[in-house]
Write an enzyme that holds these catalytic residues in place. Structure first.
Site, PDB file in Angstrom:
ATOM      1  CB  SER A   1     -11.007  12.948 -12.975  1.00 24.08           C
ATOM      2  OG  SER A   1     -12.352  12.904 -13.376  1.00 24.08           O
TER       3      SER A   1
ATOM      4  CE1 TYR B   1     -11.850   9.410  -8.329  1.00 21.20           C
ATOM      5  CE2 TYR B   1     -13.575  10.749  -9.326  1.00 21.20           C
ATOM      6  CZ  TYR B   1     -12.424  10.008  -9.453  1.00 21.20           C
ATOM      7  OH  TYR B   1     -11.828   9.874 -10.676  1.00 21.20           O
TER       8      TYR B   1
ATOM      9  CG  ASP C   1      -2.048   0.849   1.169  1.00 22.01           C
ATOM     10  OD1 ASP C   1      -3.165   0.333   1.346  1.00 22.01           O
ATOM     11  OD2 ASP C   1      -1.870   2.060   0.930  1.00 22.01           O
TER      12      ASP C   1
ATOM     13  CE  LYS D   1      -8.512  10.919  -9.224  1.00 21.01           C
ATOM     14  NZ  LYS D   1      -7.281  10.118  -9.163  1.00 21.01           N
TER      15      LYS D   1
HETATM   16  C1  UD1 Z   1     -17.589   9.200 -12.952  1.00 19.98           C
HETATM   17  C2  UD1 Z   1     -16.833  10.377 -12.377  1.00 19.98           C
HETATM   18  C3  UD1 Z   1     -15.448  10.431 -12.959  1.00 19.98           C
HETATM   19  C4  UD1 Z   1     -14.752   9.113 -12.724  1.00 19.98           C
HETATM   20  C5  UD1 Z   1     -15.578   8.006 -13.348  1.00 19.98           C
HETATM   21  C6  UD1 Z   1     -14.933   6.653 -13.100  1.00 19.98           C
HETATM   22  C7  UD1 Z   1     -17.911  12.441 -11.721  1.00 19.98           C
HETATM   23  C8  UD1 Z   1     -18.693  13.613 -12.146  1.00 19.98           C
HETATM   24  N1  UD1 Z   1     -17.547  11.589 -12.679  1.00 19.98           N
HETATM   25  O1  UD1 Z   1     -17.830   9.495 -14.325  1.00 19.98           O
HETATM   26  O2  UD1 Z   1     -14.704  11.458 -12.402  1.00 19.98           O
HETATM   27  O3  UD1 Z   1     -13.474   9.167 -13.276  1.00 19.98           O
HETATM   28  O4  UD1 Z   1     -16.888   8.010 -12.790  1.00 19.98           O
HETATM   29  O5  UD1 Z   1     -15.082   6.223 -11.797  1.00 19.98           O
HETATM   30  O6  UD1 Z   1     -17.650  12.296 -10.572  1.00 19.98           O
HETATM   31  N2  UD1 Z   1     -25.098   5.717 -16.618  1.00 19.98           N
HETATM   32  C9  UD1 Z   1     -26.332   5.122 -16.849  1.00 19.98           C
HETATM   33  N3  UD1 Z   1     -26.575   3.894 -16.314  1.00 19.98           N
HETATM   34  C10 UD1 Z   1     -25.654   3.206 -15.574  1.00 19.98           C
HETATM   35  C11 UD1 Z   1     -24.391   3.818 -15.332  1.00 19.98           C
HETATM   36  C12 UD1 Z   1     -24.150   5.076 -15.863  1.00 19.98           C
HETATM   37  O7  UD1 Z   1     -27.189   5.705 -17.520  1.00 19.98           O
HETATM   38  O8  UD1 Z   1     -25.956   2.105 -15.105  1.00 19.98           O
HETATM   39  C13 UD1 Z   1     -24.820   7.039 -17.194  1.00 19.98           C
HETATM   40  C14 UD1 Z   1     -24.519   8.100 -16.150  1.00 19.98           C
HETATM   41  O9  UD1 Z   1     -25.686   8.726 -15.721  1.00 19.98           O
HETATM   42  C15 UD1 Z   1     -23.604   9.040 -16.939  1.00 19.98           C
HETATM   43  C16 UD1 Z   1     -22.906   8.111 -17.956  1.00 19.98           C
HETATM   44  O10 UD1 Z   1     -23.679   6.930 -18.002  1.00 19.98           O
HETATM   45  O11 UD1 Z   1     -24.376   9.951 -17.631  1.00 19.98           O
HETATM   46  C17 UD1 Z   1     -21.493   7.759 -17.554  1.00 19.98           C
HETATM   47  O12 UD1 Z   1     -21.512   7.291 -16.196  1.00 19.98           O
HETATM   48  P1  UD1 Z   1     -20.234   6.621 -15.515  1.00 19.98           P
HETATM   49  O13 UD1 Z   1     -19.681   5.560 -16.407  1.00 19.98           O
HETATM   50  O14 UD1 Z   1     -20.617   6.219 -14.132  1.00 19.98           O
HETATM   51  O15 UD1 Z   1     -19.137   7.780 -15.488  1.00 19.98           O
HETATM   52  P2  UD1 Z   1     -19.262   9.298 -14.956  1.00 19.98           P
HETATM   53  O16 UD1 Z   1     -20.300   9.426 -13.934  1.00 19.98           O
HETATM   54  O17 UD1 Z   1     -19.328  10.160 -16.162  1.00 19.98           O
END
Ligand code: UD1
Length: 341
Positions: free
Chosen positions: A127, A152, A60, A156
């Site tokens: 990020s 989180y 770690d 960053k």
């Molecule tokens: C988030 C973090 C980013 C981080 C990344 C990886 C924020 C704002 N963003 O990105 O910094 O590096 O996670 O951990 O903190 N979605 C769905 N259904 C799902 C999952 C996601 O519709 O089951 C949509 C979400 O609403 C979003 C998009 O897909 O609009 C991307 O989501 P996700 O892959 O979780 O990434 P971020 O939230 O963009």
């Protein structure tokens, strides 16, 4: 003799892809990882792709004693790429101290040891979350930093400040900060990829698990956003393209081609894609339908964000150019290589 690089979090998702690219570019790699969110078998995948098994230290980075021993046992490390961090936005709200401790202590320990062991440069994984909800899209590196919406995200922002303050204090080190947009996909060999523990929180692992029948359906979080199809827009970047940027950044620092002791680059494609369009791309690329329904918005989500990657394109001579359908096909090939449970 090959240049030695320490990759912290090197068995993780982005870390493992970067280790492959470093080794293919002729670097010698030492990995440290506590295996809290990765599997030791990733080393087999890296070896199968590159023919080289990197040196691996299980430990770690919040533990100075372990780090000191690592540097003493592996003399001549010239650069660090720091991926060792906790990264689940939701979990960070529940366990803020875990996030501050892991992410910040790791970084401070590494920075403190760099001069002592003659390490010249550190590439830091930041990020696009530091931009919050942008006023305009796409965004370049001069866009304002917005208050973080999660611990989180705050780690960053604080990490970027810690690195800046330390370098500006005259410490004999340099840094390149890389602000990732949304990394997705897997190595085309399907030997390494993303290995989410439990129910995936991110879109693509949830999507591929749904396509594989492991999850019943994908919930699209909201279709009432102010975007063309109502769903959120992201800049999805292929993980191998992203990994390659780290190699370029490290070479730039070690060759002294950098123009400032701290440089910041957005790493994105420059194209925004909605959640629904990403699902369509997956279906087109694989011929597999993804059962999905529209659900409520997810708290804390940003409506839309995508990058102007011009600085990285011009200054680093790097470009994310893997077509989205190829990235989706790779994500699917990786999913299919995994056990079905
Ligand atoms: C988030 C973090 C980013 C981080 C990344 C990886 C924020 C704002 N963003 O990105 O910094 O590096 O996670 O951990 O903190 N979605 C769905 N259904 C799902 C999952 C996601 O519709 O089951 C949509 C979400 O609403 C979003 C998009 O897909 O609009 C991307 O989501 P996700 O892959 O979780 O990434 P971020 O939230 O963009």
């Amino acid at each position: 003799m090959a240049t030695k690089i320490l990759v912290t979090g090197g068995t993780g998702y982005i870390g493992s892809h970067t280790v492959v690219e470093l080794q293919e570019a002729g670097f010698e790699v030492v990995i440290i990882d506590n295996l809290s969110n990765s599997n030791i078998k990733v080393l087999d995948g890296i070896q199968a792709i590159t023919g080289i098994r990197p040196v691996f230290v299980e430990g770690d980075c919040t533990d100075m004693t372990i780090l000191r021993r690592l540097f003493a046992d592996n003399p001549g490390i010239k650069g660090i790429i720091n991926f060792a961090a906790s990264k689940a936005v939701g979990e960070s709200v529940q366990k803020p101290l875990l996030y501050y401790r892991n992410n910040l202590n790791t970084l401070m320990n590494l920075l403190e040891l760099m001069p002592e062991f003659g390490v010249k440069g550190i590439v830091f994984s930041s990020s696009c979350t530091v931009y919050g909800e942008p006023d305009v899209n796409p965004i370049d590196e001069t866009a304002p930093i917005k208050p973080a919406t999660s611990p989180y995200g705050n780690t960053k922002q604080i990490s970027e400040e810690i690195i800046t303050d330390y370098v500006r204090s005259g410490a004999p080190i340099k840094s390149i900060i890389l602000r990732y947009f949304n990394p997705i996909g897997a190595h085309p060999s399907a030997l390494i990829g993303e290995l989410p523990l439990g129910v995936p929180q991110n879109l693509v692992p949830y999507l591929t698990q749904t396509a594989a029948g492991i999850r019943k359906e994908l919930t699209v979080f909201g279709n009432d956003y102010d975007t063309p199809d109502g769903t959120c827009i992201r800049d999805f970047i292929d993980v191998v393209d992203l990994a390659k940027a780290h190699v370029v950044a490290m070479k730039r620092m070690l060759d002294g081609a950098d123009t400032d002791a701290i440089e910041i680059f957005n790493l994105g494609t420059g194209t925004g894609l909605s959640v629904l369009r990403l699902i369509e791309s997956f279906e087109r690329a694989t011929g597999v339908k993804v059962p999905h329904r529209i659900g409520d918005r997810r708290a804390g989500d940003i409506e839309q964000i995508w990058a102007i990657p011009a600085k990285a394109n011009e200054v680093l001579g790097w470009k994310a150019d893997t077509p989205i359908d190829v990235t989706m096909a790779n994500a699917w090939r990786w999913q299919q290589s995994l056990p079905k449970s």
